[in-house]
Design a protein around this motif. Structure first.
Motif, mmCIF file in Angstrom:
data_model
loop_
_atom_site.group_PDB
_atom_site.id
_atom_site.type_symbol
_atom_site.label_atom_id
_atom_site.label_comp_id
_atom_site.label_asym_id
_atom_site.label_seq_id
_atom_site.Cartn_x
_atom_site.Cartn_y
_atom_site.Cartn_z
ATOM 1 N N THR A 81 0.839 -1.195 0.000
ATOM 2 C CA THR A 81 0.000 0.000 0.000
ATOM 3 C C THR A 81 0.876 1.248 0.000
ATOM 4 O O THR A 81 1.910 1.294 0.670
ATOM 5 N N THR A 141 -5.038 6.058 -1.786
ATOM 6 C CA THR A 141 -4.230 4.877 -1.476
ATOM 7 C C THR A 141 -4.171 3.961 -2.686
ATOM 8 O O THR A 141 -5.204 3.622 -3.270
ATOM 9 N N VAL A 159 -3.259 0.269 -3.753
ATOM 10 C CA VAL A 159 -3.039 -1.081 -3.237
ATOM 11 C C VAL A 159 -2.591 -1.964 -4.398
ATOM 12 O O VAL A 159 -3.331 -2.138 -5.371
#
Length: 372
Positions: free
Chosen positions: A252, A267, A269
């Motif tokens: 992440t 974010t 991922v």
């Protein structure tokens, strides 16, 4: 000559007395030792709402044959209930081996700060013990037993070396104490009930705001929660059209910003996965695209659900903590978290190579890479 012999005897007597006194002084250190056969060593404690008192405490005590003895009392406080159990027990009750603290959902919805504070302050309870919420019949779950299995313990279902999977959240007593007193993070507690052929059936995750349960996450949402937290070992994701993948690695990366409107975070991922099931002829590119779209949608839907509960179980406040003054820290949950803008993007890499060992005794060539 006689004088020298007398002096020698006196010195020898003095040395003997010193050694004897030293041994006598060491003996009081063992005065309170107890025979293990005279002790009950509970590994699970259940805390529920009593019928006539505030708390109902149930202790599970395993024996060498794999059977479990149950001790049960009600009182106005946890300490008093345990004291009543000790009073009626033919053996002493020692909590040094307590590994699992189970809390009834009805109690969790009203607040668990007193329970966690008790567990932390008790000298004989390890703060490494695990915490869970019982979502179902409290008494039935605590009294539920399966065929005697000496090699299986209740807390094995939460152990990352045993029955744990990323579909289950996990929190220890010290983490619960830290989170309920934190300005920038709330806690997520696993939920369970009694199983049919197993001790427990996991129901998902209890979302806490400070010390009170305010909502739940199902097992799929719990998996996403654990991915965000970096707990992904052994996680399996089912993609559309009979395709499943096993997560090998998850990374992440956060990009934060604080404007006049408030905090925002994006974010990324990145998942490295291995295909475990797939229809014939379905290419890696198609699987990557399907997973990216599906997981991005599920992640952002889960984030919106968590925000609606006004609970920072993802620990976003910890990410912004270096940028906040002491005043903003104290206002994070009440003022700034409700204004947070959050988005999650998922990237998927399908690994198309597997490592096979050829010869364990060959130091130069341990194997070769083969294309799927």
């Amino acid at each position: 000559m006689a004088a020298k012999e007398g002096e020698y005897m006196n010195m020898r007597t003095i040395k003997t007395l010193i050694v004897t006194l030293s041994m006598i002084m060491l003996l009081p250190g063992c005065w309170d030792t107890k025979d293990i056969n005279k002790q009950y060593l509970p590994v699970v404690m259940g805390v529920g709402k009593g019928k006539t008192e505030k708390y109902r405490i149930i202790l599970q005590i395993p024996d060498a044959s794999g059977k479990t003895q149950i001790l049960d009392k009600e009182a106005k406080s946890i300490s008093k209930a345990i004291d009543l159990i000790r009073t009626d027990s033919e053996k002493s009750i020692e909590l040094v081996h307590l590994r699992l603290l189970l809390i009834d959902r009805k109690v969790a919805e009203k607040g668990i700060d007193n329970i966690i504070d008790f567990a932390v302050r008790a000298n004989d309870i390890s703060i490494k013990g695990l915490v869970a919420v019982i979502d179902g019949d409290f008494e039935k779950t605590m009294y539920h037993q399966i065929s005697p299995t000496p090699e299986i313990s209740s807390y094995d279902f939460f152990s990352q070396d045993a029955g744990w999977t990323p579909n289950q959240s996990i929190v220890r007593i010290w983490e619960a104490y830290q989170n309920q007193n934190s300005y920038t993070e709330d806690m997520a507690i696993p939920m369970l009930k009694n199983g049919d052929r197993t001790l427990f059936t996991f129901k998902g995750t209890a979302v806490m705001r400070e010390d009170r349960m305010v909502g739940t996450l199902n097992q799929e949402e719990t998996l996403l929660f654990n991915l965000f937290k970096g707990k992904y070992s052994g996680g399996t994701i089912e993609v559309a059209q009979n395709t499943s993948v096993l997560i090998q690695d998850a990374k992440t990366k956060h990009r934060t910003q604080w404007s006049e409107k408030g905090p925002s975070i994006q974010t990324d991922v990145t998942l490295d996965v291995v295909i475990t099931e797939s229809p014939e002829g379905k290419g890696n590119a198609v699987i990557e695209k399907e997973m990216k779209e599906q997981l991005s949608s599920q992640f952002n839907e889960t984030v919106r659900k968590i925000h609606s509960l006004k609970s920072d179980v993802l620990g976003i406040g910890m990410i912004f903590r270096p940028k906040m003054s002491e005043g903003k820290l104290k206002e994070w949950k009440t003022k700034w978290f409700p204004k947070l803008e959050q988005k999650i993007n998922v990237r998927v890499n399908v690994l198309n190579e597997i490592y096979f060992k050829e010869n364990a005794n060959d130091n130069e060539s341990q194997g070769q890479m083969l294309k799927k």
